[in-house]
Design a protein around this motif. Structure first.
Motif, short mmCIF file in Angstrom:
data_model
loop_
_atom_site.label_atom_id
_atom_site.label_comp_id
_atom_site.label_asym_id
_atom_site.label_seq_id
_atom_site.Cartn_x
_atom_site.Cartn_y
_atom_site.Cartn_z
N THR A 65 0.74 -1.29 -0.01
CA THR A 65 0.15 -0.18 -0.03
C THR A 65 1.02 1.25 -0.17
N TYR A 66 0.68 2.30 -0.77
CA TYR A 66 1.24 3.46 -0.84
C TYR A 66 0.14 4.64 -0.57
N TYR A 67 0.98 5.64 -0.14
CA TYR A 67 0.19 6.91 0.37
C TYR A 67 0.78 7.76 -0.65
N ILE A 68 0.22 8.54 -1.57
CA ILE A 68 0.52 9.57 -2.60
C ILE A 68 0.06 10.89 -2.33
N MET A 69 1.04 11.68 -2.18
CA MET A 69 0.96 12.94 -2.05
C MET A 69 1.67 14.11 -2.90
N CYS A 70 1.11 15.27 -2.99
CA CYS A 70 1.61 16.25 -3.72
C CYS A 70 1.37 17.70 -3.11
N GLN A 71 1.49 18.78 -3.79
CA GLN A 71 1.46 20.09 -3.07
C GLN A 71 -0.15 20.38 -2.55
N SER A 72 -1.26 20.04 -3.23
CA SER A 72 -2.37 20.39 -2.92
C SER A 72 -3.56 19.23 -2.96
N GLY A 73 -3.00 17.95 -3.46
CA GLY A 73 -3.98 16.73 -3.35
C GLY A 73 -4.54 16.79 -4.74
N VAL A 74 -4.31 17.59 -5.75
CA VAL A 74 -5.02 17.55 -7.09
C VAL A 74 -4.26 16.54 -7.91
N ARG A 75 -2.85 16.60 -7.93
CA ARG A 75 -2.19 15.70 -8.90
C ARG A 75 -1.95 14.11 -8.29
N SER A 76 -2.06 14.39 -7.00
CA SER A 76 -2.07 12.86 -6.14
C SER A 76 -3.52 12.33 -6.35
N SER A 77 -4.57 12.93 -6.40
CA SER A 77 -5.84 12.34 -6.50
C SER A 77 -5.86 11.72 -8.01
N GLN A 78 -5.50 12.49 -9.03
CA GLN A 78 -5.40 12.02 -10.46
C GLN A 78 -4.42 10.90 -10.46
N THR A 79 -3.18 10.91 -9.90
CA THR A 79 -2.30 9.82 -9.81
C THR A 79 -2.88 8.54 -9.38
N CYS A 80 -3.67 8.63 -8.34
CA CYS A 80 -4.16 7.49 -7.47
C CYS A 80 -5.46 6.79 -8.28
N LYS A 81 -6.05 7.52 -9.19
CA LYS A 81 -7.29 7.25 -9.95
C LYS A 81 -6.55 6.04 -11.03
N PHE A 82 -5.57 6.68 -11.58
CA PHE A 82 -4.77 5.89 -12.52
C PHE A 82 -3.89 4.67 -12.03
N LEU A 83 -3.51 4.92 -11.17
CA LEU A 83 -2.73 3.56 -10.35
C LEU A 83 -3.81 2.71 -9.97
N SER A 84 -4.66 2.89 -9.50
CA SER A 84 -5.80 1.90 -8.93
C SER A 84 -6.24 1.18 -10.00
N LYS A 85 -6.51 1.87 -11.30
CA LYS A 85 -6.96 1.31 -12.43
C LYS A 85 -5.77 0.15 -13.02
N GLN A 86 -4.67 0.55 -12.59
CA GLN A 86 -3.58 -0.49 -12.90
C GLN A 86 -3.53 -1.59 -11.92
N GLY A 87 -4.38 -1.69 -10.77
CA GLY A 87 -4.01 -2.77 -9.86
C GLY A 87 -3.32 -2.63 -8.72
N PHE A 88 -2.71 -1.13 -8.38
CA PHE A 88 -1.89 -0.99 -7.23
C PHE A 88 -3.00 -0.26 -6.05
N ASP A 89 -2.31 -0.65 -4.91
CA ASP A 89 -3.19 -0.25 -3.86
C ASP A 89 -2.57 1.21 -3.42
N VAL A 90 -3.19 2.33 -3.51
CA VAL A 90 -2.67 3.56 -3.45
C VAL A 90 -3.82 4.36 -2.69
#
Length: 104
Positions: A65-90
């Motif tokens: 499991t990974y916790y993904i962060m950025c400056q404000s949460g916008v980029r991390s939200s987009q990245t998490c959506k993408f990675l979740s679809k790839q099968g990663f636990d984020v």
């Protein structure tokens, strides 16, 4: 109309909830290196968003499991959506480093 009422899927924690996870969880800061150098959560690993999205298997293990962060949460939200679809636990860190007030 029903599509508009759907909850946004995905897992989230606030930046300040990370204090209890420092040293126990894999935290990834996806900001650019120049942003990361201005300060981040202790133990957070810097992997810029483009690098992570373009080659997630190089950086992530699907059994962790990974916790993904950025400056404000916008980029991390987009990245998490993408990675979740790839099968990663984020888990998205809402508010990003700009909302963090903990004892880094």
């Amino acid at each position: 109309m029903l599509g508009l009422l759907k909850k946004v899927s995905g897992k989230n924690v606030s930046a300040n909830e990370l204090d209890n996870l420092i040293g126990k969880a894999d935290i990834i800061d996806i900001r650019e290196p120049y942003e990361y150098k201005t300060g981040s959560i202790k133990t957070a690993k810097n992997i810029p968003m483009d690098n992570l999205i373009n080659n997630p298997n190089q950086y992530l293990d699907k059994d962790k499991t990974y916790y993904i962060m950025c400056q404000s949460g916008v980029r991390s939200s987009q990245t998490c959506k993408f990675l979740s679809k790839q099968g990663f636990d984020v888990i998205n860190v809402t508010g990003g480093i700009s909302s963090y007030t903990g004892n880094n």
